[in-house]
Design an enzyme around this catalytic site. Structure first.
Site, PDB file in Angstrom:
ATOM      1  CB  SER A  11      67.493 -17.801 -34.393  1.00  0.00           C
ATOM      2  OG  SER A  11      67.807 -16.414 -34.393  1.00  0.00           O
ATOM      3  N   GLY A  12      67.064 -17.622 -38.025  1.00  0.00           N
ATOM      4  CA  GLY A  12      66.175 -17.045 -39.036  1.00  0.00           C
ATOM      5  C   GLY A  12      65.284 -18.094 -39.686  1.00  0.00           C
ATOM      6  CB  ILE A  14      67.564 -21.379 -43.386  1.00  0.00           C
ATOM      7  CG1 ILE A  14      67.159 -20.929 -44.797  1.00  0.00           C
ATOM      8  CG2 ILE A  14      68.340 -22.697 -43.464  1.00  0.00           C
ATOM      9  CD1 ILE A  14      68.306 -20.604 -45.718  1.00  0.00           C
ATOM     10  CB  CYS A 129      67.138 -22.945 -51.679  1.00  0.00           C
ATOM     11  SG  CYS A 129      67.055 -21.292 -52.410  1.00  0.00           S
ATOM     12  CB  VAL A 161      64.134 -14.369 -49.852  1.00  0.00           C
ATOM     13  CG1 VAL A 161      65.614 -14.010 -49.928  1.00  0.00           C
ATOM     14  CG2 VAL A 161      63.776 -15.364 -50.943  1.00  0.00           C
ATOM     15  N   PRO A 163      66.740 -11.827 -44.542  1.00  0.00           N
ATOM     16  CG  PRO A 163      67.101 -10.859 -42.454  1.00  0.00           C
ATOM     17  CD  PRO A 163      66.095 -11.642 -43.231  1.00  0.00           C
ATOM     18  NE  ARG A 166      64.629 -10.249 -48.688  1.00  0.00           N
ATOM     19  CZ  ARG A 166      63.759 -10.118 -49.688  1.00  0.00           C
ATOM     20  NH1 ARG A 166      64.085  -9.423 -50.762  1.00  0.00           N
ATOM     21  NH2 ARG A 166      62.567 -10.679 -49.617  1.00  0.00           N
TER      22      ARG A 166
END
Length: 300
Positions: A11-12, A14, A129, A161, A163, A166
């Protein structure tokens, strides 16, 4: 038209951007979003859109797959947990579209190899990406003449970007360089990602360098690049050639800019847009096959 039901895992940035893309699809219907933080903005937005949600991770979804007729799942979590997520949904007969750099299944870069994928596969990987933005350009050169070396540099805004990305920087570079070779057609590939903290945030910028084995056919390569740009623009309208192809001996350089649609994050996050749009396009092709139609019947 009957729609194929889908679940979003993650659910971030993207996952949430992809949710908006799927809501517009004529073939795909998002019905579940899976997260691990009950207070995440992505889950809140999903609930507002009438999507079922769980904050219990993949195990919160599994009991509902059959009753809710889910046929396709998208994993927008992390390479570290993708293997477990994929195994659990595959066991229920669900196709997994992998937006992490885990690369368990075959790579897919839609304008290059989407039509070559086998309908029976259970996991397909969307590379990264940076891969989605640059591999079409490597392929545009390599389909004209052999490419000895392909190097891509993806520059993205820090704000775009999250977590998960990253945590996956090493996987990003490994997976992207592998796909530059396998899908782009370069004999040797290299990938670099630069996360730019500039304010205001910059649009995604991509640089592609290809070293051809022989003197480059400038006219044929230029035509091939422009043709490929048009293919990508069918699903990412903000994909633009900024400069090139520039020829220097056997080196061919191409410079791109990718502007997003602004579905979830603002338009600077073209890196999200090209990833989620590619995943949606790939899922739509599989959905058409599930519905017994030829992909050429629908130009989504």
């Amino acid at each position: 038209m009957k729609k194929i039901k889908c679940a979003l895992i993650g659910s971030g940035n993207i996952g949430t951007d992809l949710l908006y893309k799927l809501k517009r699809s004529e073939i795909l219907e998002p019905v579940w979003m899976v997260g691990i933080d009950p207070d995440s903005e992505g889950l809140a937005r999903a609930r507002e859109l009438g999507i079922k949600t769980t904050a219990d991770g993949i195990d919160g979804l599994i009991p509902h797959i059959e009753a809710d007729e889910i046929k396709i799942a998208f994993d927008a979590t992390s390479a570290y947990v993708h293997g477990e997520n994929s195994a659990k949904v595959n066991a229920k007969g669900v196709l997994m579209i992998d937006l992490t750099p885990a690369a368990i299944g075959p790579f897919c870069v839609p304008p290059v190899n989407l039509n070559q994928l086998n309908a029976d596969i259970k996991n397909v990987n969307m590379v990264t990406c940076g891969g989605q933005a640059t591999i079409p350009m490597v392929a545009a050169v390599s389909r004209v003449q052999p490419v000895e070396y392909g190097e891509i540099v993806a520059t993205v805004s820090s704000k775009s970007v999250g977590p998960g990305t990253r945590q996956n920087i090493d996987e990003f570079t490994r997976t992207t360089s592998g796909a530059v070779e396998q899908i782009g057609g370069a004999k040797k590939g290299k990938a670099i990602i630069i996360i730019n903290p500039a304010e205001p945030p910059l649009l995604m910028r991509d640089t592609i360098h290809c070293l051809t084995e022989t003197e480059p056919d400038q006219a044929a390569i230029t035509a091939s690049v422009h043709e490929m740009i048009a293919e990508v623009q069918k699903y990412v309208p903000g994909y633009k050639l900024k400069n090139g192809p520039v020829f220097d001996g056997r080196k061919v350089s191409i410079f791109l800019e990718v502007e997003g649609l602004g579905d979830y994050l603002p338009k600077y996050a073209g890196n999200l847009d090209i990833m989620t749009a590619s995943a949606a396009r790939t899922a739509e092709m599989f959905a058409l096959q599930m519905l017994g139609q030829s992909p050429s019947d629908s130009q989504s």
